[in-house]
Write a protein that holds these residues in place. Structure first.
Motif, short mmCIF file in Angstrom:
data_model
loop_
_atom_site.label_atom_id
_atom_site.label_comp_id
_atom_site.label_asym_id
_atom_site.label_seq_id
_atom_site.Cartn_x
_atom_site.Cartn_y
_atom_site.Cartn_z
N ARG A 195 0.97 4.29 -2.76
CA ARG A 195 0.85 5.70 -2.42
C ARG A 195 2.00 6.51 -3.05
O ARG A 195 1.78 7.58 -3.61
N ASP A 204 -3.81 4.04 -5.60
CA ASP A 204 -4.60 3.76 -4.40
C ASP A 204 -4.28 2.42 -3.77
O ASP A 204 -4.46 2.23 -2.57
N LYS A 229 0.84 -1.21 0.00
CA LYS A 229 0.00 0.00 0.00
C LYS A 229 0.87 1.26 0.00
O LYS A 229 0.52 2.27 -0.62
#
Length: 284
Positions: free
Chosen positions: A163, A168, A159
């Motif tokens: 970013r 996303d 994740k």
């Protein structure tokens, strides 16, 4: 106002909740978890999450300390005590606290923790109207991804990679084929056909995945369960992910390549509508 959490049979203010520094969940990531969404104060697909929890515990030869009825009662009590309308309930069970050793302890009692997260308007997430962007990253996790363990470091790193890339989320890739997202199952749509990886040790057996595929088939949508490549995904008409908290979320871009018109596709939007409608009817 402080949340009320559940720890080993007690309902406590979150500030007073404690587990041992010798807990194997902390020392070894020796534990499993589940996330159940709450909409309108009711639990979404609770029975499915309870079944998967039991399976995860069994796969790790870990004692299940609660019956399904006991677990349901705790979930409902947390909803009531925290005035939870929309949000999630997180459950973690570890093998318990004992002196540090790689061998499983024989007599440790499992540690059971549950807590809530309030997410007002969870089902009305505006992101669903514009879709998300994903990148592809190598899948370097351990081989038993079908067990929902607390080993979440690499998904967290994924994740963060997304970013930093202005996206996303990330889809993980092994041997050239997409396995799943960092915290969700992955799908593409081509010529009206929904394509998603088949069940196995390589992916989590998503509870939302199971419901969505059932609803898709009931709606006479064609479903094919097989691996797909990143290039195949980039050439798809649309794509989406499913998870307990995102429900059905359209994907509009993969590695900078827009899918279709670059907007959420009709299949994903229809499945989201069906899923939320049916799950609200069946919520407990």
């Amino acid at each position: 106002m402080s949340r009320t959490v559940y720890v080993n049979g007690l309902y406590l203010p979150e500030e007073e909740a404690k587990v041992s520094v010798f807990d194997r969940g902390f020392l070894m990531a020796d534990g499993v978890y589940e996330v159940t969404s709450v909409l309108g104060g009711k639990l979404i697909d609770f029975a499915g999450h309870a079944r998967r929890l039991a399976r995860s515990l069994a796969e790790l030869e870990m004692k299940n300390p609660l019956t399904e009825d006991e677990l349901l009662a705790i979930h409902r009590e947390l909803v009531a005590r925290n005035d939870l309308v929309d949000g999630m309930i997180y459950l973690q069970i570890t093998r318990g606290a004992t002196d540090r050793d790689f061998l499983f302890p024989e007599n440790a009692e499992p540690t059971v923790v549950l807590f809530t997260q309030s997410k007002p308007g969870l089902a009305d997430n505006p992101t669903a109207k514009v879709g998300i962007k994903v990148i592809s990253i190598p899948d370097i996790r351990w081989g038993r991804r079908d067990i929902k363990t607390v080993q979440l470091l690499y998904p967290s790193m994924g994740k963060m990679m997304a970013r930093k890339a202005g996206a996303d989320d990330a889809w993980m890739v092994e041997d050239g084929e997409v396995t799943e997202g960092t915290s969700n199952n992955a799908y593409i749509v081509k010529g009206g056909k929904i394509i998603t990886r088949h069940l196995g040790n390589e992916i989590l057996h998503g509870i939302t995945r199971s419901a969505v595929l059932r609803f898709a088939r009931e709606a006479q949508m064609e479903v094919e369960e097989r691996p797909f490549t990143v290039d195949e995904a980039k050439a798809a008409d649309e794509a989406f992910i499913t998870s307990a908290s995102a429900f059905v979320m359209p994907v509009v871009q993969i590695d900078g390549v827009s899918l279709g018109a670059g907007t959420p596709g009709p299949v994903a939007l229809r499945l989201r509508e069906i899923y939320l409608d049916e799950m609200r009817k069946a919520a407990v």
